[in-house]
Design an enzyme around this catalytic site. Structure first.
Site, PDB file in Angstrom:
ATOM      1  N   SER A  25       0.871  -1.185   0.000  1.00 35.77           N
ATOM      2  CA  SER A  25       0.000   0.000   0.000  1.00 35.77           C
ATOM      3  C   SER A  25       0.900   1.223   0.000  1.00 35.77           C
ATOM      4  CB  SER A  25      -0.867  -0.014   1.258  1.00 35.77           C
ATOM      5  OG  SER A  25      -1.454   1.261   1.477  1.00 35.77           O
ATOM      6  N   TYR A  78      -1.523  -0.898  10.483  1.00 36.23           N
ATOM      7  CA  TYR A  78      -1.612  -1.132   9.028  1.00 36.23           C
ATOM      8  C   TYR A  78      -0.334  -0.692   8.326  1.00 36.23           C
ATOM      9  CZ  TYR A  78      -3.748  -1.262   4.341  1.00 36.23           C
ATOM     10  OH  TYR A  78      -4.043  -1.534   3.029  1.00 36.23           O
TER      11      TYR A  78
HETATM   12  N1  LIG Z   1      -9.240  -1.283  -0.885  1.00 35.68           N
HETATM   13  C1  LIG Z   1      -8.224  -0.427  -0.801  1.00 35.68           C
HETATM   14  O1  LIG Z   1      -8.380   0.802  -0.822  1.00 35.68           O
HETATM   15  C2  LIG Z   1      -6.830  -0.944  -0.698  1.00 35.68           C
HETATM   16  C3  LIG Z   1      -5.761  -0.067  -0.894  1.00 35.68           C
HETATM   17  C4  LIG Z   1      -4.460  -0.547  -0.780  1.00 35.68           C
HETATM   18  C5  LIG Z   1      -4.259  -1.875  -0.476  1.00 35.68           C
HETATM   19  N2  LIG Z   1      -5.326  -2.696  -0.274  1.00 35.68           N
HETATM   20  C6  LIG Z   1      -5.066  -4.077   0.074  1.00 35.68           C
HETATM   21  O2  LIG Z   1      -5.665  -4.939  -0.866  1.00 35.68           O
HETATM   22  C7  LIG Z   1      -5.975  -6.184  -0.237  1.00 35.68           C
HETATM   23  C8  LIG Z   1      -7.403  -6.581  -0.561  1.00 35.68           C
HETATM   24  O3  LIG Z   1      -8.259  -5.537  -0.205  1.00 35.68           O
HETATM   25  P1  LIG Z   1      -9.817  -5.565  -0.542  1.00 35.68           P
HETATM   26  O4  LIG Z   1     -10.291  -4.180  -0.505  1.00 35.68           O
HETATM   27  O5  LIG Z   1     -10.050  -6.416  -1.741  1.00 35.68           O
HETATM   28  O6  LIG Z   1     -10.363  -6.330   0.749  1.00 35.68           O
HETATM   29  P2  LIG Z   1     -11.567  -7.418   0.880  1.00 35.68           P
HETATM   30  O7  LIG Z   1     -11.920  -7.472   2.329  1.00 35.68           O
HETATM   31  O8  LIG Z   1     -12.645  -7.119  -0.093  1.00 35.68           O
HETATM   32  O9  LIG Z   1     -10.855  -8.772   0.447  1.00 35.68           O
HETATM   33  C9  LIG Z   1     -10.087  -9.548   1.324  1.00 35.68           C
HETATM   34  C10 LIG Z   1     -10.639 -10.968   1.273  1.00 35.68           C
HETATM   35  O10 LIG Z   1      -9.794 -11.795   2.057  1.00 35.68           O
HETATM   36  C11 LIG Z   1     -10.627 -12.721   2.738  1.00 35.68           C
HETATM   37  N3  LIG Z   1      -9.921 -13.201   3.917  1.00 35.68           N
HETATM   38  C12 LIG Z   1      -9.713 -12.553   5.083  1.00 35.68           C
HETATM   39  N4  LIG Z   1      -9.029 -13.330   5.932  1.00 35.68           N
HETATM   40  C13 LIG Z   1      -8.790 -14.493   5.278  1.00 35.68           C
HETATM   41  C14 LIG Z   1      -8.131 -15.679   5.654  1.00 35.68           C
HETATM   42  N5  LIG Z   1      -7.560 -15.818   6.858  1.00 35.68           N
HETATM   43  N6  LIG Z   1      -8.087 -16.697   4.750  1.00 35.68           N
HETATM   44  C15 LIG Z   1      -8.676 -16.574   3.529  1.00 35.68           C
HETATM   45  N7  LIG Z   1      -9.299 -15.453   3.117  1.00 35.68           N
HETATM   46  C16 LIG Z   1      -9.364 -14.428   4.004  1.00 35.68           C
HETATM   47  C17 LIG Z   1     -11.879 -11.941   3.084  1.00 35.68           C
HETATM   48  O11 LIG Z   1     -12.975 -12.785   3.365  1.00 35.68           O
HETATM   49  C18 LIG Z   1     -12.061 -11.088   1.835  1.00 35.68           C
HETATM   50  O12 LIG Z   1     -12.908 -11.738   0.889  1.00 35.68           O
HETATM   51  C19 LIG Z   1      -5.663  -5.980   1.256  1.00 35.68           C
HETATM   52  O13 LIG Z   1      -4.360  -6.452   1.512  1.00 35.68           O
HETATM   53  C20 LIG Z   1      -5.675  -4.471   1.409  1.00 35.68           C
HETATM   54  O14 LIG Z   1      -4.868  -4.036   2.478  1.00 35.68           O
HETATM   55  C21 LIG Z   1      -6.610  -2.263  -0.388  1.00 35.68           C
END
Ligand SMILES: NC(=O)c1ccc[n+]([C@@H]2O[C@H](COP(=O)([O-])OP(=O)(O)OC[C@H]3O[C@@H](n4cnc5c(N)ncnc54)[C@H](O)[C@@H]3O)[C@@H](O)[C@H]2O)c1
Length: 291
Positions: A181, A195
């Site tokens: 990130s 985070y």
């Molecule tokens: N959305 C943003 O703005 C953003 C920005 C920068 C980075 N990110 C990173 O992108 C990644 C995904 O983000 P997102 O917005 O798609 O989140 P999200 O919550 O939609 O997706 C994460 C998925 O992981 C699953 N999960 C959680 N724990 C788990 C486990 N122990 N085993 C298996 N599955 C598990 C959840 O059920 C979920 O479906 C994260 O690492 C987040 O930090 C997101």
């Protein structure tokens, strides 16, 4: 193509042996250059594949030809993402697992190999949680700290270790793509201590693993997005003042969408990035360029 790794990865059926081998003087040769991005014949594993970014990237890799195992905590989420993989024209395997557990990671890798015969790519999409545990740095509670570390770092660590053991055993290289990130390198006055530490760890591990696994022909890279418009950050972005303050600092004048991540992820997953490893690519509309 990258030296050892690309030589050992299955070559896309119609792709050039090396980038630049064919010219760009006709439509046909232009297509050959695009074949560098093809994932035909490759198998990808996407832990967190039921999430917003994971499901979009599973579909993007499927659209580029990869067979994809999508893993999430519930079978329902994994099934929904596998449907996107099918809709993109490829074959998906939906598994429920908790990737913070070592045995579960071994199980999903074994199931992938049993179904598709190999594993070439892991895209780690489990993580996030920042908006749910915002606390002043001096009082950041240990249980929230541990939860964020487990969700972001342990999940990436264990799923990658299991996948890379398989890639090393196969002996033809592989691709690891992580999600860091912009918060790995930028502080934010909003209670993000755990985070930023977790994403800093992901970026550091990306460089460390790239260094250690190059000898196996495995490249390791990460994307580092700014806010991506997903349910995880909806609560933050729904606050017009907060969103305006974020957008005002992004030169391209908007937050990201999941579609903005597909190009960078396909680049890192494919032969197009054969000589690129240990890199953290900002996908941030220019935000980090201004710092
Ligand atoms: N959305 C943003 O703005 C953003 C920005 C920068 C980075 N990110 C990173 O992108 C990644 C995904 O983000 P997102 O917005 O798609 O989140 P999200 O919550 O939609 O997706 C994460 C998925 O992981 C699953 N999960 C959680 N724990 C788990 C486990 N122990 N085993 C298996 N599955 C598990 C959840 O059920 C979920 O479906 C994260 O690492 C987040 O930090 C997101």
């Amino acid at each position: 193509m990258m030296g050892r790794a690309a030589d050992r990865l299955p070559t896309p059926p119609t792709g050039p042996t090396r980038p630049g081998e064919t010219g760009m003087t006709s439509e046909g040769s232009t297509m050959s250059q695009l074949d560098m991005f093809s994932l035909e014949g490759r198998v990808a594993l996407v832990p967190g594949g039921g999430g917003a970014i994971g499901s979009a990237m599973a579909a993007a890799m499927a659209g580029a030809g990869a067979k994809v195992t999508v893993v999430d905590v519930t079978q329902e989420r994994a099934d929904a993402a596998a449907e996107l993989v099918s809709a993109a024209g490829s074959e998906g395997l939906a598994l429920s697992a908790d990737v913070t557990q070592e045995a579960e990671c071994d199980r999903i890798v074994a199931a992938t190999v049993e179904r598709f015969g190999r594993l070439d790519i892991i895209f780690n999409a489990v993580g996030g949680g920042a908006g749910k545990v915002l606390f002043d740095a001096q009082d950041y509670p240990r249980d929230s700290w541990d939860w964020i570390m487990e969700l972001n770092v342990r999940s990436t660590l264990l799923a990658t270790q299991a996948s890379v053991r398989q890639m090393i055993a196969q002996g033809h290289g592989g691709r690891v793509v992580n999600i860091s990130s912009v918060r790995a390198s930028l502080g934010i006055n909003a209670g993000y201590s755990a985070y930023v530490a977790a994403k800093g760890a992901i970026s550091s591990l990306t460089r460390q693993w790239a260094t250690e696994w190059a000898k196996h022909g495995i490249t390791v890279n990460a994307i580092a997005p700014t806010f991506v418009d997903t349910p995880q950050v909806a609560m933050l972005l729904d606050d017009p003042q907060f969103k305006a303050s974020i957008v005002s600092r992004i030169p391209l004048g908007r937050v990201g969408g999941t579609h903005d991540l597909a190009g960078p992820v396909l680049f890192f997953a494919s032969d197009a990035s054969a000589f690129v490893t240990g890199q953290i690519l900002g996908v941030d509309g220019g935000l980090t360029a201004t710092q």
